[in-house]
Enzyme design. Structure first.
Site, mmCIF file in Angstrom:
data_model
loop_
_atom_site.group_PDB
_atom_site.id
_atom_site.type_symbol
_atom_site.label_atom_id
_atom_site.label_comp_id
_atom_site.label_asym_id
_atom_site.label_seq_id
_atom_site.Cartn_x
_atom_site.Cartn_y
_atom_site.Cartn_z
ATOM 1 N N LYS A 74 1.251 -1.222 -0.511
ATOM 2 C CA LYS A 74 0.251 -0.037 -0.403
ATOM 3 C C LYS A 74 0.796 1.508 0.078
ATOM 4 C CE LYS A 74 -2.171 -1.120 3.557
ATOM 5 N NZ LYS A 74 -1.949 -2.053 3.531
ATOM 6 N N THR A 75 1.825 1.176 0.830
ATOM 7 C CA THR A 75 2.897 2.404 1.017
ATOM 8 C C THR A 75 3.337 2.562 -0.731
ATOM 9 O OG1 THR A 75 2.804 2.196 3.108
ATOM 10 C CG2 THR A 75 4.911 3.789 1.939
ATOM 11 N N ASP A 119 -0.892 7.095 6.440
ATOM 12 C CA ASP A 119 -1.241 5.376 7.198
ATOM 13 C C ASP A 119 -2.352 4.576 8.454
ATOM 14 O OD1 ASP A 119 -0.893 2.465 6.040
ATOM 15 O OD2 ASP A 119 1.656 2.571 7.928
ATOM 16 N N THR A 168 -5.655 -1.480 7.283
ATOM 17 C CA THR A 168 -5.559 -2.503 6.850
ATOM 18 C C THR A 168 -6.590 -3.203 7.653
ATOM 19 O OG1 THR A 168 -4.716 -2.368 9.556
ATOM 20 C CG2 THR A 168 -3.348 -3.201 7.663
ATOM 21 N N ARG A 228 6.412 -8.351 2.086
ATOM 22 C CA ARG A 228 7.860 -7.784 2.969
ATOM 23 C C ARG A 228 8.131 -9.376 3.563
ATOM 24 N NH1 ARG A 228 4.367 -4.751 6.663
ATOM 25 N NH2 ARG A 228 4.699 -3.065 5.139
#
Length: 347
Positions: A74-75, A119, A168, A228
């Site tokens: 997302k980032t 975020d 999230t 990740r």
């Protein structure tokens, strides 16, 4: 040697260190171009059209919300949008904006066309959220000065900006806030093993680490379908190979991940403990969340939000109206005989 000279030498030394080590690896491994961003094709296609259309009209892009489990990119998408538009991006998070004044300070310091990335926006203070509505819709900031009968409202015009938010927990983002993301609300999906392998291959080149196909597949299948996690496993396998003076092949990767207690399908020690307790102590279920959390000495939120989702995704666990139930696949993976009410360890 003077104090100023010593400081200068120290700065030079630190610069040299930063050039030869790989600090801030997460930033180093982050894609910087659309063609480097693997997966999430439906999102990339939609966002590219949104950006291209806005550019042709001479407008700023509309507000966008990305949601999905942690570690899916997302980032990274927000960074790619900022680079594509050539605008500066200011980064903050929901918990960091505690007061209305914090949000006002951020918004009034934006330049025209800037991107504001928030975020974990679901953790935004509700009072702050109310102030964000007119800023997103009309480009104005309503500030109340004073209290009681003497209170008055002043309206500040804001420069045009694009809000990109990530969360999230999209269900915790209020409907009024969600509806104001006129550019779209996009859900990031888990990655396939093939996509993860491509990501790991790219990351290994950036880290100047040689991996064979077997090592790539081994990391990919244990990575929980998450980039990740895959990059984390790659870094730890690289460290293991370096310390033990080994080639980074499939065998070395297995040894490194086994040391981290990651099994063949990506389960960690907490995942296996959950299933073992469910099967051995509660005959496979059904059992309630509170009960199994107490048996594991874990908080209910940790069990429900961290441990269970991946087990459910793999088909190892079912959530029923009566409680949690281990599936036949869970018995087989842990080496238990699947027989209702009786669990005999297989030899």
């Amino acid at each position: 040697m003077s104090r100023e000279k010593a400081k200068e030498n120290k700065k030079i030394d630190l610069k040299k260190v930063s050039e030869i080590d790989d600090s801030y690896l997460d930033q180093t491994l982050r894609p910087t171009r659309w063609d480097e961003y693997i997966g999430q094709k439906h999102i990339k296609d939609n966002v590219k059209i949104l950006l291209k259309a806005a550019e042709e009209r001479g407008h700023i892009p509309e507000h966008i919300l990305f949601y999905g489990p942690p570690g899916l990119g997302k980032t990274t998408l927000a960074h790619l949008i900022a680079k594509e538009t050539g605008k500066q991006m200011k980064i903050t998070s929901g918990p960091a904006i505690e007061k209305v004044g914090d949000l006002a300070s951020i918004l009034t310091n934006l330049a025209s066309g800037d991107i504001l990335f928030i975020d974990e926006i679901h953790r935004l203070n509700k009072i702050v959220e109310e102030i964000l509505y007119p800023a997103m819709e009309s480009g104005v900031l309503d500030i109340i000065i004073g209290k009681g009968p003497s209170a008055r409202t002043i309206q500040l015009d804001l420069p045009p900006f694009t809000l990109i938010a990530a969360t999230t927990r999209v269900a915790m983002v209020s409907s009024p806030l969600r509806s104001r993301f006129s550019g779209g609300v996009f859900r990031l999906e888990f990655y396939s093993n093939e996509e993860i392998a491509e990501i790991v291959k790219r990351s290994s080149k950036l880290l100047k680490t040689k991996l064979d196909d077997g090592a790539l597949k081994e990391i990919a299948k244990r990575s929980r379908f998450t980039p990740r996690t895959a990059n984390y496993f790659l870094k730890r396998a690289r460290d293991f190979a370096q310390v033990h003076k080994k080639e980074l092949d499939q065998k070395t990767v297995k040894e490194a991940l086994n040391m981290l207690a990651i099994d063949d399908i990506g389960l960690n020690s907490s995942d296996r403990k959950f299933l073992e307790i469910l099967i051995e102590k509660f005959d496979g279920g059904p059992v309630g969340l509170k009960t199994i959390g107490a048996a594991m000495s874990e908080e209910e939120a940790t069990v429900e939000e961290v441990i269970e989702p991946y087990l459910i995704q793999l088909g190892l666990l079912e959530r029923t109206s009566r409680g949690r139930v281990a599936t036949k696949k869970a018995y087989e993976h842990l080496g238990f005989e699947y027989k209702k009410g009786v669990q005999n360890k297989l030899i």
